[in-house]
Write a protein that holds these residues in place. Structure first.
Motif, PDB file in Angstrom:
ATOM      1  N   PHE A   1      25.362  32.067  43.294  1.00 24.85           N
ATOM      2  CA  PHE A   1      25.222  33.516  43.182  1.00 24.85           C
ATOM      3  C   PHE A   1      26.365  34.112  42.357  1.00 24.85           C
ATOM      4  N   ALA A   2      26.098  35.251  41.735  1.00 25.41           N
ATOM      5  CA  ALA A   2      27.148  36.108  41.188  1.00 25.41           C
ATOM      6  C   ALA A   2      27.488  37.108  42.286  1.00 25.41           C
ATOM      7  N   SER A   3      28.634  36.940  42.934  1.00 22.33           N
ATOM      8  CA  SER A   3      28.956  37.718  44.130  1.00 22.33           C
ATOM      9  C   SER A   3      30.188  38.584  43.916  1.00 22.33           C
ATOM     10  N   ILE A   4      30.175  39.753  44.559  1.00 29.20           N
ATOM     11  CA  ILE A   4      31.302  40.669  44.519  1.00 29.20           C
ATOM     12  C   ILE A   4      31.463  41.331  45.882  1.00 29.20           C
ATOM     13  N   HIS A   5      32.676  41.809  46.131  1.00 28.98           N
ATOM     14  CA  HIS A   5      32.969  42.645  47.297  1.00 28.98           C
ATOM     15  C   HIS A   5      33.202  44.052  46.794  1.00 28.98           C
ATOM     16  N   LYS A   6      32.519  45.039  47.412  1.00 28.76           N
ATOM     17  CA  LYS A   6      32.669  46.426  47.004  1.00 28.76           C
ATOM     18  C   LYS A   6      32.654  47.331  48.220  1.00 28.76           C
ATOM     19  N   SER A   7      33.082  48.576  48.035  1.00 24.08           N
ATOM     20  CA  SER A   7      32.929  49.592  49.067  1.00 24.08           C
ATOM     21  C   SER A   7      31.509  50.145  48.977  1.00 24.08           C
ATOM     22  N   ARG A   8      31.031  50.714  50.063  1.00 25.52           N
ATOM     23  CA  ARG A   8      29.631  51.113  50.134  1.00 25.52           C
ATOM     24  C   ARG A   8      29.268  52.249  49.178  1.00 25.52           C
ATOM     25  N   GLU A   9      30.227  53.035  48.751  1.00 23.65           N
ATOM     26  CA  GLU A   9      29.879  54.101  47.806  1.00 23.65           C
ATOM     27  C   GLU A   9      29.641  53.572  46.401  1.00 23.65           C
ATOM     28  N   LEU A  10      29.903  52.275  46.198  1.00 19.52           N
ATOM     29  CA  LEU A  10      29.642  51.627  44.912  1.00 19.52           C
ATOM     30  C   LEU A  10      30.291  52.379  43.751  1.00 19.52           C
ATOM     31  N   GLY A  11      31.599  52.583  43.893  1.00 16.58           N
ATOM     32  CA  GLY A  11      32.377  53.132  42.796  1.00 16.58           C
ATOM     33  C   GLY A  11      32.789  52.022  41.836  1.00 16.58           C
ATOM     34  N   ALA A  12      33.856  52.266  41.090  1.00 19.67           N
ATOM     35  CA  ALA A  12      34.264  51.303  40.068  1.00 19.67           C
ATOM     36  C   ALA A  12      34.968  50.073  40.647  1.00 19.67           C
ATOM     37  N   TRP A  13      35.631  50.224  41.793  1.00 11.83           N
ATOM     38  CA  TRP A  13      36.407  49.098  42.332  1.00 11.83           C
ATOM     39  C   TRP A  13      35.497  47.936  42.693  1.00 11.83           C
ATOM     40  N   ARG A  14      35.984  46.741  42.403  1.00 13.15           N
ATOM     41  CA  ARG A  14      35.252  45.528  42.766  1.00 13.15           C
ATOM     42  C   ARG A  14      36.220  44.382  42.913  1.00 13.15           C
ATOM     43  N   ALA A  15      35.842  43.412  43.740  1.00  6.49           N
ATOM     44  CA  ALA A  15      36.591  42.153  43.864  1.00  6.49           C
ATOM     45  C   ALA A  15      35.574  41.027  43.693  1.00  6.49           C
ATOM     46  N   PRO A  16      35.551  40.381  42.551  1.00  3.61           N
ATOM     47  CA  PRO A  16      34.528  39.366  42.290  1.00  3.61           C
ATOM     48  C   PRO A  16      34.909  38.003  42.868  1.00  3.61           C
ATOM     49  N   CYS A  17      33.890  37.200  43.113  1.00  2.00           N
ATOM     50  CA  CYS A  17      34.112  35.792  43.404  1.00  2.00           C
ATOM     51  C   CYS A  17      34.345  35.085  42.068  1.00  2.00           C
ATOM     52  N   LEU A  18      35.395  34.324  41.988  1.00  2.00           N
ATOM     53  CA  LEU A  18      35.741  33.640  40.742  1.00  2.00           C
ATOM     54  C   LEU A  18      35.280  32.195  40.803  1.00  2.00           C
TER      55      LEU A  18
END
Length: 271
Positions: free
Chosen positions: A253-270
């Protein structure tokens, strides 16, 4: 020169023009060059960004960007295309959001119960004759802004409490119609959530978008897309990358961690 449905700025005037055109049911964005359909790369570790609130950050280090079809501008999509990125258009398909500029096109008899999110109502997906022209214009709006793909949202109403007698088969028919409509307009269709119908719908869609399959312990149910060499774009909100990345990365999968408001911040799985 961009069409009325593809404003390049967020001025009040441009929003008004979008409203007029959508309400009139005009073919939005047909005067811009549509994206050239491309197959999704296989056996490639894609990265992605999903942003629906705030000014889109198109400089994020990602291969695929899912942006709001109404608020993203043609300029922003053009900048992504110029960098060789893929742009996915997020639009509601199974619900009415009253803040959308075309909300007045949904007749009252189409509405079910509220979704639980502010200003949103489930719609009767069985009434395709009413929904098709609205959704066609939404997809044309996506195409007119240069998006490569479309990810129709809230396409699993039958599995909730929509206040409508929707069945499993009603949802299958509706979702396949969405995929066919997207393809007819040169857009690659993506299946958002609807985890119970993944096995049936995988042949109809080019990619999957999933929220929180790790927390729900159901990521394995997305494997039909992986087996077909189709990307799975996945997000978790309440689990940290150290928890879910080893699992979802192993699944491809292409996976990321984000806040529920889906703003610009993201933490991707590398990878």
């Amino acid at each position: 020169m961009p069409g009325a449905c593809a404003p390049r700025t967020r001025t009040a005037g441009s929003v008004a023009v979008v409203l007029v055109v959508l309400v009139a049911g005009v073919a939005c964005g047909d005067d811009r060059d549509p994206p050239v359909p491309r197959p999704w790369p296989t056996q490639t570790a894609l990265t992605w960004q999903w942003q629906l609130t705030g000014e889109p950050d198109v400089t994020v280090d990602a291969d695929v960007f899912a942006l709001d079809g109404f608020t993203a501008t043609a300029d922003e999509v053009d900048r992504l295309r110029a960098r060789g990125k893929r742009a996915v258009c997020h639009v509601e398909a199974g619900v009415l959001r009253t803040s959308r500029p075309d909300a007045g096109r949904f007749p009252p008899q189409l509405l079910g119960e509220p979704t639980g999110r502010p200003g949103e109502w489930w719609v009767d997906i069985r009434q395709w004759g009413v929904l098709e022209p609205i959704l066609t214009d939404r997809f044309r709006l996506c195409r007119g802004k240069g998006f490569h793909a479309v990810a129709p949202y809230d396409v699993d109403g039958y599995a909730h409490d929509p206040g409508l007698p929707l069945t499993f088969d009603d949802q299958i028919v509706f979702n396949r119609r969405l995929a066919d409509l997207a393809r007819s307009l040169g857009l690659s269709p993506g299946l958002v959530n609807d985890i119970d119908q993944v096995a049936a719908l995988e042949p109809d869609f080019d990619f999957a978008v999933n929220e929180e399959c790790y927390v729900a312990a159901e990521c394995d149910r997305l494997l039909p897309f992986v087996a077909a060499d189709k990307p799975v774009f996945h997000v978790e909100y309440d689990a940290d990358t150290t928890e879910f990345c080893p699992t979802t990365r192993a699944l491809g999968f292409a996976s990321i961690h984000k806040s529920r408001e889906l703003g610009a911040w993201r933490a991707p799985c590398l990878f």
